[in-house]
Structure formats: structure tokens, C-alpha cells
Write a protein that holds these residues in place. Structure first.
Motif, mmCIF file in Angstrom:
data_model
loop_
_atom_site.group_PDB
_atom_site.id
_atom_site.type_symbol
_atom_site.label_atom_id
_atom_site.label_comp_id
_atom_site.label_asym_id
_atom_site.label_seq_id
_atom_site.Cartn_x
_atom_site.Cartn_y
_atom_site.Cartn_z
ATOM 1 N N LEU B 233 -74.650 53.461 72.632
ATOM 2 C CA LEU B 233 -72.485 52.920 72.550
ATOM 3 C C LEU B 233 -72.730 51.491 71.901
ATOM 4 C CD1 LEU B 233 -71.681 54.696 75.748
ATOM 5 C CD2 LEU B 233 -71.898 56.239 73.771
ATOM 6 N N ASN B 234 -71.090 51.322 71.470
ATOM 7 C CA ASN B 234 -70.745 50.858 70.709
ATOM 8 C C ASN B 234 -70.614 49.237 71.227
ATOM 9 O OD1 ASN B 234 -70.500 52.978 68.693
ATOM 10 N ND2 ASN B 234 -68.227 52.966 68.308
ATOM 11 N N HIS B 235 -70.037 49.519 72.299
ATOM 12 C CA HIS B 235 -69.702 48.355 73.136
ATOM 13 C C HIS B 235 -70.734 47.526 73.929
ATOM 14 C CE1 HIS B 235 -69.766 51.476 76.437
ATOM 15 N NE2 HIS B 235 -70.403 50.367 77.454
ATOM 16 N N VAL B 236 -72.434 48.322 73.659
ATOM 17 C CA VAL B 236 -73.631 47.925 74.132
ATOM 18 C C VAL B 236 -74.242 47.426 72.718
ATOM 19 C CG1 VAL B 236 -75.770 48.692 74.867
ATOM 20 C CG2 VAL B 236 -74.029 49.842 75.660
ATOM 21 N N ALA B 237 -74.076 47.934 71.854
ATOM 22 C CA ALA B 237 -74.412 47.278 70.463
ATOM 23 C C ALA B 237 -73.772 45.793 70.418
ATOM 24 C CB ALA B 237 -74.324 47.509 68.826
ATOM 25 N N LEU B 238 -72.347 46.436 70.703
ATOM 26 C CA LEU B 238 -71.132 44.365 70.259
ATOM 27 C C LEU B 238 -71.640 43.531 71.467
ATOM 28 C CD1 LEU B 238 -68.348 43.347 69.575
ATOM 29 C CD2 LEU B 238 -67.975 44.087 72.461
ATOM 30 N N HIS B 239 -72.141 43.720 72.670
ATOM 31 C CA HIS B 239 -72.742 42.995 73.411
ATOM 32 C C HIS B 239 -73.875 42.291 72.832
ATOM 33 C CE1 HIS B 239 -70.467 45.121 76.918
ATOM 34 N NE2 HIS B 239 -69.583 44.768 75.956
ATOM 35 N N ILE B 260 -85.096 39.647 55.077
ATOM 36 C CA ILE B 260 -84.945 40.871 55.607
ATOM 37 C C ILE B 260 -85.270 40.832 57.285
ATOM 38 C CG2 ILE B 260 -86.533 42.640 56.386
ATOM 39 C CD1 ILE B 260 -88.246 42.324 53.783
ATOM 40 N N VAL B 261 -84.259 41.696 57.888
ATOM 41 C CA VAL B 261 -84.511 41.578 59.299
ATOM 42 C C VAL B 261 -84.949 42.661 59.615
ATOM 43 C CG1 VAL B 261 -82.268 41.864 60.941
ATOM 44 C CG2 VAL B 261 -82.258 39.910 58.697
ATOM 45 N N ILE B 262 -85.657 42.798 61.034
ATOM 46 C CA ILE B 262 -85.764 43.910 61.086
ATOM 47 C C ILE B 262 -86.031 43.860 63.006
ATOM 48 C CG2 ILE B 262 -88.214 45.451 61.691
ATOM 49 C CD1 ILE B 262 -89.306 43.659 58.949
ATOM 50 N N GLY B 263 -85.418 45.355 63.202
ATOM 51 C CA GLY B 263 -85.843 45.903 64.921
ATOM 52 C C GLY B 263 -86.400 47.134 64.627
ATOM 53 N N CYS B 264 -86.481 46.716 66.244
ATOM 54 C CA CYS B 264 -87.748 48.253 66.467
ATOM 55 C C CYS B 264 -86.340 49.131 67.310
ATOM 56 C CB CYS B 264 -88.357 48.483 68.088
ATOM 57 S SG CYS B 264 -87.694 47.278 69.302
ATOM 58 N N PHE B 265 -86.512 50.652 67.259
ATOM 59 C CA PHE B 265 -85.367 51.794 66.869
ATOM 60 C C PHE B 265 -85.245 52.791 68.233
ATOM 61 C CE2 PHE B 265 -81.786 54.677 66.026
ATOM 62 C CZ PHE B 265 -80.561 53.298 65.740
ATOM 63 N N GLY B 266 -84.465 52.405 69.273
ATOM 64 C CA GLY B 266 -84.466 53.530 69.974
ATOM 65 C C GLY B 266 -83.111 53.929 70.306
ATOM 66 N N GLY B 267 -82.327 53.312 71.010
ATOM 67 C CA GLY B 267 -80.803 53.705 70.892
ATOM 68 C C GLY B 267 -79.993 52.853 69.357
ATOM 69 N N GLY B 268 -81.129 52.273 70.186
ATOM 70 C CA GLY B 268 -79.811 51.069 68.278
ATOM 71 C C GLY B 268 -79.579 49.972 68.954
ATOM 72 N N SER B 269 -79.425 49.749 70.701
ATOM 73 C CA SER B 269 -79.707 48.827 71.493
ATOM 74 C C SER B 269 -80.137 47.233 70.082
ATOM 75 C CB SER B 269 -79.810 47.951 72.570
ATOM 76 O OG SER B 269 -80.380 47.971 73.223
ATOM 77 N N ASN B 270 -81.116 46.788 70.031
ATOM 78 C CA ASN B 270 -81.490 45.655 70.095
ATOM 79 C C ASN B 270 -81.702 45.731 68.616
ATOM 80 O OD1 ASN B 270 -84.594 45.281 68.707
ATOM 81 N ND2 ASN B 270 -85.217 47.348 70.043
ATOM 82 N N GLY B 338 -91.675 53.650 75.976
ATOM 83 C CA GLY B 338 -90.696 53.956 76.032
ATOM 84 C C GLY B 338 -89.021 54.446 76.266
ATOM 85 N N GLY B 339 -88.875 53.278 75.295
ATOM 86 C CA GLY B 339 -87.015 52.848 75.321
ATOM 87 C C GLY B 339 -86.927 53.241 73.532
ATOM 88 N N LEU B 340 -87.907 54.645 73.036
ATOM 89 C CA LEU B 340 -87.297 54.712 71.555
ATOM 90 C C LEU B 340 -87.726 55.884 71.572
ATOM 91 C CD1 LEU B 340 -89.783 52.051 69.477
ATOM 92 C CD2 LEU B 340 -87.558 51.865 70.742
ATOM 93 N N ARG B 341 -87.669 56.898 72.811
ATOM 94 C CA ARG B 341 -87.782 58.313 72.860
ATOM 95 C C ARG B 341 -86.276 58.932 72.581
ATOM 96 N NH1 ARG B 341 -92.360 59.769 75.657
ATOM 97 N NH2 ARG B 341 -91.258 61.725 76.466
ATOM 98 N N TYR B 342 -85.132 58.585 72.689
ATOM 99 C CA TYR B 342 -84.152 59.011 71.875
ATOM 100 C C TYR B 342 -84.040 59.466 70.981
ATOM 101 C CZ TYR B 342 -79.005 58.764 72.995
ATOM 102 O OH TYR B 342 -77.199 60.312 73.191
ATOM 103 N N HIS B 343 -83.280 61.560 71.441
ATOM 104 C CA HIS B 343 -82.894 61.879 70.211
ATOM 105 C C HIS B 343 -82.429 61.628 69.299
ATOM 106 C CE1 HIS B 343 -79.568 62.651 72.924
ATOM 107 N NE2 HIS B 343 -78.762 63.902 71.443
ATOM 108 N N GLY B 344 -81.475 60.494 69.638
ATOM 109 C CA GLY B 344 -79.932 60.188 68.033
ATOM 110 C C GLY B 344 -80.045 58.798 68.095
ATOM 111 N N ALA B 345 -79.460 58.519 66.966
ATOM 112 C CA ALA B 345 -78.551 57.140 66.822
ATOM 113 C C ALA B 345 -77.558 56.751 66.728
ATOM 114 C CB ALA B 345 -78.955 56.704 65.173
ATOM 115 N N GLY B 346 -77.326 55.358 67.525
ATOM 116 C CA GLY B 346 -75.654 55.429 67.674
ATOM 117 C C GLY B 346 -74.530 55.392 65.989
ATOM 118 N N ILE B 347 -73.063 55.975 66.817
ATOM 119 C CA ILE B 347 -72.956 55.788 66.033
ATOM 120 C C ILE B 347 -72.830 55.339 64.390
ATOM 121 C CG2 ILE B 347 -69.894 56.100 65.075
ATOM 122 C CD1 ILE B 347 -69.738 57.676 68.124
ATOM 123 N N LEU B 348 -72.102 53.279 65.150
ATOM 124 C CA LEU B 348 -72.777 52.926 63.873
ATOM 125 C C LEU B 348 -73.553 52.780 62.496
ATOM 126 C CD1 LEU B 348 -70.690 49.806 66.394
ATOM 127 C CD2 LEU B 348 -69.733 52.414 64.515
#
Lengths: 454, 454
Positions: B233-239, B260-270, B338-348
Motif C-alpha cells: 500500500l501507498n502509505h506503507v511506502a510513504l513511511h 543506480i539505486v537497487i532494492g529487492c522487491f516483494g510488495g515494494g516497501s523497502n 519469504g517476503g517476496l512471494r506476493y503476486h502483485g506490485a503496489g499501485i505506485l
């Protein structure tokens, strides 16, 4: 402007020397004695087993300050300075006027202060052409630190892990293996010492004593291999003084000086580390700080042991050391403070306790976890079971301040985090932990055995 | 003078606002749709489930900067600023001319970045008179963070943990319990959703989808109880933008700016957290930084999914979100991230990927652990399996620099440590990990299902 919580040093401010308390103690410790000849031993007598430089440090009563080699200091910068933290959350929860600070050594990559000496020992080995090191580990804090340090300095590490820990703490074993160490459950068939135990008792669960014997044997029978130890000895305490030296500068940043300094106590590595740099100001009369070593009630060598020559290991192979001891045959009950189960105290600590420079208290197992959980919910960090002893003692002193209204400054060492020791917390939370206290009879019986030694 | 390795901010310098990228994105995201009416939803529609303030933040496309409440910022000071670290050890091992930096979020008390949003969400709940919160957790990083935050702000926490994790990861469960949370294995008999699953399949091992349904149901049926979520969710990314905002200041201290800026991707929070604060300078044309989201090859929604409206959960109860998705029925293979097993990405993230502001790469499981172990032995820290994806992508870019001789500045986010995920390392070290790659057929089949939704 809000109150500052954490204090860091810049990399330039990280100390460049360790403090060697031997050189400034009013009463020098009695010498270590050769186990066979009962004659004082010299640094050279330790060369076959230990790196030469640490052997010299072990005996050095001349130099109060010893340079930290630059490559070691560079490695310290991976995690040092560790933060000095004002425990506002804990203070508020206790309602104490005391100012409580803790030095957070849990931020090291392996989760405890043990790395401070592991890096130094690995470096000296490498410098002297050593290719392999060997050590023992119980709970695994020291083994993890030594595996990491060996990898960093390009040494092969062989760790004998007490078999019951090897099986019950697979995470710590996996950490050592991830850093490239060879981990062997002890007793093993790889040494004479291990074979002897297994021949007599094939299901033996192992002990620190046996694991030490195996590691020492491997070092003595392998070319270019040295033995390394994570506590008790003087050179280990020397390397750990980085903790207190940093803390002293950080307390200055906070504008305070501790009235009381507290560390948990097993062999003395973390307590010495935080205490000695402050203690030197007591020697000169400049300060009058109290130093409290917090040990488990189930292994109370400082509070109930006897000052006497004793062996460092179960088999009686090490030099004889003048120390507070419960007797080298003492077997502590099944407690969770893995790193605090040792029967004796280091030579320097023992002399300092005898001379009244430090105090000791013993803490019951359930009281330590109670204190640790309060700390976790007020300061965030789940402490190692060992560190919980220091927290319990700090809370005790803070509550005395609440009674008297005194605004004392209390500093304790958080030697490590407990994230890999959660089994112990689960047992505590489910009410399955009990307190063990050693009987007077057991203490007396063990100490009586010592009369035969010297 | 030796080169500086770690950069910290003073407590005064810790950011006082989060960055809300929604307000500055060139193309605003499509609206979320009500699952039944298919009409755009408003902040008020989320009030029954979420705290009001985070519901408003979720929809806020006006304010680019949102104040961090002072009590949240005070809690940040327990572990922030987190260090920005120059990875000299890794650079040397790779022989790359690139300058590699990482932001070390693993130093939080619970070992990951998740706490940044957990503290904010708990605070807002408390402010609004909420007494209880509920959430789900898989591997346990989010559950640990939320349990901690609930304790700090005086809320009762109920966590549904996927049953297989509850049983296989007792340490994370114990951490949550140590912070006072009630942890229930999901599916459970405490909700209609859980009962339905267990009635049909008594031995069901659980899934994140079921756990979400249970937590949501508990929140909807319990007075003064809100649901909290740790990603997507957007508010999680905000925080989480606190990560990148700090990193930007720290990079200034180092005298550099990332190429270059890199992060791992599950739902997108980090990933969002480290990327958005730098990305804003691309919007203005002031910078031209590349942003790389590193996802598992076994759950490749960004690299192989489709941009389409889809549900956030398995049961289709959440609002419909416009996103890159593999289809909400997608079941990732048994991977350890474990944390990267989500089927979708955040809206933003989805909109930004569609508009070409970010890139994505997928990484094979064994490659991530190989990268993680190299990192551990050169930089000390054993990374979380999730974070290993970012490390692998960073190494890949650094090796390209080695070929071209370019001195690029690479920044990645170390989202957490792996000390409580050692089972995965043990499996890798023993050669028991295999790579899973999703077949084109499976992706196509799942995505085809989406046509029926809208």
C-alpha cells in the motif's frame, strides 16, 4: 529540542590503543604456574599454543597502552563505534531518578562483543605465518566471532562445538559454516581426547572442557595451527577494553560519568572490557566508581568461590591460575546463560576483586529473563541471556536510587542480542524455566578438591 | 587518513517529514476500485478497516511532504539513522571500479526495515482510540515489527502467522511473543475464513492469502480493532521513505550521488523506501538515476506480469488495484525469500514501471544466496534472503562497471539480516536448494483469469 538517545564516535575518534590494566594495578597478579613443574611460566612457554604476540600481551605488566594494529582497527570500523544509548524507556518504566546508559555491543555482525578479540587474535596469527586456527564454542557466540575473523584474515578455522549445542542451536552452527568454518560436534573421533570420551560413553553430549581439550590437541598436532580463546585470559580482556574506552568518550559527549559500571560475568571478557578503562581512574583516586560483575546464581565463582590456584580446564592441562574458582570439576546446572557457565574467573579480575576494586552479585535465572523482557519492551532490543544478568543488576541499582532519590549514573554493557537464543525466552514465557542455586555442600566439596593441586 | 566506511546522521538531522511521491508523479495512478461496485473508492471507504490517517495518506495526491509525528520520530531514534556503509570489502573482492554503498536497515531491533511503517501505523491507531490491531505474517519480519510497535504504543496485537512458518520458524514466533503479541497459526478456528479452510482441509499448511483474510475478518468483527499491513500500500511506502531521505543526506556526507539505486522487491516497501526520495530528482530532470527492483525469478510480477486491475488477496475481498500482477491466484514455488512471494506490485510502483521511471530484474534463488554469502564474508553481515536479491543485482551492475571501466556509484538497500533465516543458508550450503522458474504457460493461464474481473 529533544533529548539525545544515542551517541556515536566518528571513525577518527575510535581508540587507537587498548588499555592494559596489568601495568597499572596496585597489586600485580600472582604468576601462572606450569601444571607439571609448578614454576611460574613465561610468555615463551605459551608460544606452542598461542600466537606469540598475544602470549606477550598475556604477560605484559609494563605497557599500559598497546597499539591496535591498523588492519584490526579497519575491521573494527565495520561495526564500531557501537552506540552508547541512554535508556530513557527503561528509566521511565522503573520511575527511577537514575540515569541509565548501556553500551550496545549487540550491533556487531555476529551479535556480540566477542568479535573485538577474535579480530585481533586472527590478525596476529596471520602476521606470524599461521594458516589454521582452532577453538571451542558452547552457545556459539565465540565460535561465530572467530569464524568471521578467520575468514576476514584468510585463515582456516576449525571449531569444536559442544555436541548438545551443535544439535540444539543449528542457527549458530549455520552462521559459523556460512563464514566458512569447519564445525565439529564435540566429543569427536578427530582427537585422542574426543575418542577417549566417546569410547567410554558413546552418547556423551559434550562439555566445554572436552571441547577445549579437543581444540588444544588439534592445535598442538597440526602444523601452522594455533589455538584461540574467547574469554578468561588477560589478552582477551585487553582487546575488549575498546568497549570501555569508547564508552568513556561517549559518556563525555553525554556530559556524564558513571557512578556504577555493570557487566555480566562468565570468564570476564565483556565485564573487563567495559570496566577496566573506567577503573584506571579509581587507581589514581580521581574517581570512585563502583564496578559490579553480575554472575548467575547457578555458577557463582565470584560471590561464593575461593581465591586459589586452579586449572582452567576440566582435564587439568592448562597452566595453574590464581583465581576465584568453584573448582575445575564444578559442573554448572543446566542454565541458559551459555557463556556464563565457566568455573573460574580471570587472573586480573580475581586480583581486583580480592583487592576490593570490584564487587560481584549473583542473579537468579528467572530474574534475568524478567529483566530482559522488560528491557526488550522498553528499549527494543531482545538481549542475550548472558546480557540479561547485567540488565537485572542495573535495574536493581536503579531501584535503589528510586528509594533514596539519588540521581546516579549507571552504565551497563549489553554484550549481545538474543535473536538466536529465542528457545530460552520461549521456555521462560511458558513457565518452564526454574532457578538453580548451588548448595553450600557442593561448593565446599569442589573447593576442597583444590587443596590437592598445590 | 583512512577512508570512511560508515555514515550516520545526528539525531537532529533525522528527517522530520516523509516524501509522498503520489503528489509529484507525472502520471497519477489509476484509482482503486470497490470490489463490488467497481467504482473508485475514497479514503472514507477504508476507515472501517484501517486507521483514518493512513487511509487519508493512502489517497493523498496533494502533499509531497507529510510530517512525521514527533512520538514516531522519537521511536525512530532508537535505531535511526541507520548507517550508510561504503562496501569497500565487496568492491575489492569484485575488483570493480564502481563505488558500492548500502543502507543498513538490518540494525533495527527486529532486524529489518519493517519497523519504519509499523511504528507509524501503531501510533496513528493509538491516536484514534484504537485498542487492538491485527495483521498477518509469513516469514515473520512484519509480524515482529508490528508486535514491537504495538507494545511501544500500548496496543494489543493479534498476529496470524502462516501455519507452516509458525511451525518452521519458532524463533520469529518467540520474538513476537516476547513483545507481548498473541500469535495464532493460520488457518485457525478463530475466524469464519479459517474455519472454512480447515473444514475442507484439516491439515492445511496455511498461506498468506488465508492469513490476510483471517486478520481482516478479526479487525472487522472486533470493537476498536484495526488491520495493519506491511507492504504494497501507498502509505506503507510513504513511511519507508525515511530510508531514502536519510540515505540522500548520508550520500552527501560521502560526497557522492548514486547512479543506480537497487532494492529487492516483494510488495515494494523497502524498494519504494530507498528509491522514491532519489526518484523525485529524476522527475525534475535534475538527475538521471537508474532504479532497479530485484525480484525472485520464481515470482516475477514486474518482469513477466501484466499491468491490469487485480485483487490484493487470494479471496478477492480487497479493492481492485491497477498493478503489475501474476494474477491473484498465482502460487509461488517454495522459495526462501519469504517476503517476496506476493503476486502483485503496489499501485505506485506499477505506474512508475509502466512510465519507464524504474526497471526490474529477476534473480534466481541460488544466485541470491551465492551473492549473500560473498557479501557476508566481505562486509560481515549475513543478509536476509530477501536482501540477497538486491545484493545480487548490485554485484551484477558492479561487474558491468568492471567490464566498461566506469566508476559508477551504486546504492542498494540491505533490508534486513538473515540471522533468523539460517535454515535457508544451511540448505544452500548443503546443495539442497534448487532454482524455480515460472513457466510461460503458468503466467499466461493466471493472467487470463484476470480478464473476468473487470
Amino acid at each position: 529540542m529533544s533529548k539525545q538517545k544515542r551517541y556515536f564516535l566518528s571513525e577518527e575518534e575510535i581508540p587507537r590503543q587498548w588499555y592494559n590494566i596489568q601495568a597499572e594495578m596496585p597489586n600485580k597478579p600472582l604468576p601462572m604456574l606450569h601444571p607439571a613443574t609448578k614454576q611460574p611460566i613465561k610468555a615463551e612457554d605459551l608460544f606452542p599454543l598461542f600466537a606469540q604476540e598475544v602470549s606477550r600481551q598475556e604477560m605484559d605488566q609494563e605497557h599500559a597502552w598497546i597499539d591496535i594494529p591498523e588492519p584490526v582497527r579497519e575491521q573494527y570500523k565495520f561495526y564500531r563505534s557501537t552506540p552508547l544509548v541512554r535508556a530513557y524507556g527503561l528509566e521511565e518504566a522503573l520511575g527511577t531518578p537514575a540515569h541509565i546508559y548501556f553500551k550496545n555491543e549487540s550491533v556487531s555482525p555476529v551479535g556480540s562483543h566477542k568479535l573485538n578479540s577474535a579480530l585481533a587474535q586472527a590478525y596476529y596469527c596471520k602476521q606470524e605465518g599461521v594458516t589454521n586456527i582452532t577453538t571451542e564454542t558452547g552457545a556459539g557466540q565465540w565460535g561465530s566471532a572467530m569464524s568471521y575473523a578467520a575468514k576476514i584474515f584468510g585463515l582456516e578455522a576449525a571449531v569444536y562445538q559442544v555436541k548438545i549445542s551443535y544439535e540444539q542451536k543449528p542457527y549458530r552452527r549455520a552462521i559459523m559454516q556460512s563464514y566458512g568454518a569447519q564445525v565439529t560436534p564435540s566429543p569427536s573421533m578427530s582427537t585422542r581426547a574426543g575418542k577417549d570420551v566417546l569410547t567410554a560413553d558413546p552418547n556423551n553430549n559434550g562439555s566445554l572442557g572436552t571441547a577445549i581439550s579437543e581444540a588444544v590437541e588439534l592445535a598442538m598436532t597440526t602444523p601452522n595451527c594455533k589455538y584461540v580463546l574467547g574469554s578468561v585470559l588477560n589478552h582477551v580482556a585487553l582487546h575488549q577494553t575498546i568497549i570501555g574506552l569508547e564508552a568513556e568518550k561517549q559518556m563525555q559527549m553525554a556530559g556524564e560519568y558513571p557512578d556504577i559500571v555493570i557487566g555480566c560475568f562468565g570468564g570476564g571478557s565483556n565485564f573487563s572490557g567495559i570496566a577496566y578503562p573506567f577503573l584506571r581512574h579509581n587507581f589514581t583516586g580521581e574517581r570512585n566508581t563502583r564496578f559490579i560483575a553480575a554472575e548467575p546464581a547457578s555458577c557463582p565463582k565470584l560471590t561464593r568461590g575461593q581465591f586459589q590456584y586452579d586449572f582452567g580446564d576440566l582435564s587439568g592441562l592448562t597452566p595453574l591460575m590464581p583465581m576465584y574458582t568453584l573448582g575445575h570439576n564444578f559442573m554448572p546446572s543446566n542454565i541458559h546463560a551459555g557463556g556464563l557457565r565457566y568455573h573460574g574467573a580471570g587472573i586480573l579480575i580475581s586480583q581486583l576483586l580480592k583487592d576490593g576494586f570490584i564487587e560481584a552479585v549473583d542473579v537468579k535465572q528467572t530474574d534475568t529473563f524478567k529483566a530482559g523482557l522488560l528491557f526488550a519492551t522498553k528499549e527494543g532490543i531482545i538481549p542475550a541471556p548472558e546480557s540479561c544478568h547485567a540488565i537485572a543488576a542495573a535495574i536493581d541499582e536503579a531501584m535503589k536510587c528510586k528509594e533514596t532519590g539519588e540521581e546516579k549514573v549507571i552504565l551497563f554493557n549489553l554484550s549481545g542480542h538474543g535473536l538466536i537464543d529465542m528457545t530460552a525466552y520461549t521456555q521462560y514465557l511458558s513457565g518452564n524455566l526454574v532457578d538453580y542455586e548451588v548448595s553450600d555442600e557442593e561448593v565446599a566439596r569442589n573447593i576442597k578438591e583444590l587443596d590437592k593441586i598445590i
